[in-house]
Design an enzyme around this catalytic site. Structure first.
Site, PDB file in Angstrom:
ATOM      1  N   GLU A 143       0.822  -1.215   0.000  1.00  0.00           N
ATOM      2  CA  GLU A 143       0.000   0.000   0.000  1.00  0.00           C
ATOM      3  C   GLU A 143       0.856   1.265   0.000  1.00  0.00           C
ATOM      4  O   GLU A 143       1.648   1.482   0.923  1.00  0.00           O
ATOM      5  CB  GLU A 143      -0.900   0.027   1.241  1.00  0.00           C
ATOM      6  CG  GLU A 143      -1.757   1.275   1.333  1.00  0.00           C
ATOM      7  CD  GLU A 143      -2.482   1.412   2.667  1.00  0.00           C
ATOM      8  OE1 GLU A 143      -3.466   2.168   2.733  1.00  0.00           O
ATOM      9  OE2 GLU A 143      -2.054   0.759   3.647  1.00  0.00           O
ATOM     10  N   GLU A 240     -11.724   2.813   6.306  1.00  0.00           N
ATOM     11  CA  GLU A 240     -10.619   3.105   7.227  1.00  0.00           C
ATOM     12  C   GLU A 240     -10.606   4.597   7.548  1.00  0.00           C
ATOM     13  O   GLU A 240      -9.738   5.345   7.101  1.00  0.00           O
ATOM     14  CB  GLU A 240      -9.281   2.659   6.633  1.00  0.00           C
ATOM     15  CG  GLU A 240      -8.171   2.642   7.672  1.00  0.00           C
ATOM     16  CD  GLU A 240      -6.816   2.245   7.116  1.00  0.00           C
ATOM     17  OE1 GLU A 240      -6.094   1.494   7.797  1.00  0.00           O
ATOM     18  OE2 GLU A 240      -6.472   2.676   6.003  1.00  0.00           O
TER      19      GLU A 240
END
Length: 262
Positions: A143, A240
């Site tokens: 990521e 998130e």
């Protein structure tokens, strides 16, 4: 319609961690993710998943000493054995929890270490993780993270993540595309999704700039949700974000989206 997963590391902090599973299910979530499971037994977490009829979507491999400021060790020279042992532990947890994706954090740029050397270690560790994970039917995620939230993080750009994925050449390495980080670093979210969708294994969302609910800030998420459907994205979308207040009260954006699609 995207499948939304609650991130239990950031959401439902009104509850103790193991009680967040039931709270997420009560709000209609069918999947959950979180940063790290290692403070709890995998069996205890699995019991909460089963009781709430939830799917475990994602968690991170051990990141090193998080409390001391480490943010992953996959690119850190001299920590290779620690990385491999930690990844083995992550696969053990994943086997019990039932998720098929584990995020591997790259780590921070190290003083006195050339970036090229860290990249070499990173690729070697990822190739190892991909081989081990393939045997368990698992996908390894990497990521890009923005340098404002995580100064000095090794991996910041989507294109670089995909280049690394292609260089390693393992089918089970994919990119975790957090649209919050992507917007801060480079923007152009729709074009990025169109360009990269084949290599994206997980998507995450949050409002920009404050990382609150996705109904506030500079990103038009309803448009992007429609685009995900148009592109045939079948994975999960991890929420998130840090709720502005009570987590359940802040989910009106999701309730409205679901009403729209009924």
């Amino acid at each position: 319609m995207p499948q939304f997963a609650a991130n239990l590391a950031l959401m439902y902090n009104e509850h103790a961690f193991l009680d967040r599973f039931a709270a997420a299910a009560a709000d209609g979530f069918r999947g959950v993710e979180f940063l790290f499971p290692y403070d709890f037994s995998a069996v205890d977490i699995r019991a909460r998943l089963d009781a709430a009829n939830l799917t475990q979507v994602l968690f991170n491999a051990p990141p090193g000493d998080w409390a001391a400021g480490e943010r992953g060790i996959a690119s850190l020279p001299g920590r290779e054995e620690e990385f491999r042992c930690g990844f083995d532990l992550a696969l053990e947890y994943a086997g019990v929890l039932g998720n098929r994706r584990v995020h591997v954090m790259a780590g921070l740029l190290q003083p006195g270490v050339e970036r090229a050397r860290q990249r070499e270690v990173y690729l070697s560790n990822l190739a190892h993780a991909a081989r081990v994970a393939a045997g368990a039917g698992m996908t390894v995620l990497i990521e890009p993270i923005n340098p404002r939230d995580m100064p000095g993080y090794f991996l910041n750009h989507q294109a670089e993540a995909h280049a690394i994925r292609h260089e390693i050449g393992a089918a089970n390495i994919m990119v975790q595309c957090d649209l919050y980080h992507c917007q801060i670093v480079e923007g152009d979210l729709a074009a990025t999704l169109r360009r990269d969708i084949a290599g994206i294994g997980h998507i995450q969302i949050a409002g920009v700039p404050q990382r609150h609910e996705p109904d506030i800030g500079e990103i038009n998420y309803p448009y992007l949700f429609e685009l995900m459907d148009e592109l045939g994205y079948a994975g999960w979308v991890g929420c998130e974000y840090r709720p502005r207040g009570d987590t359940s009260a802040g989910l009106e954006w999701l309730r409205a989206w679901r009403r729209q699609r009924e």
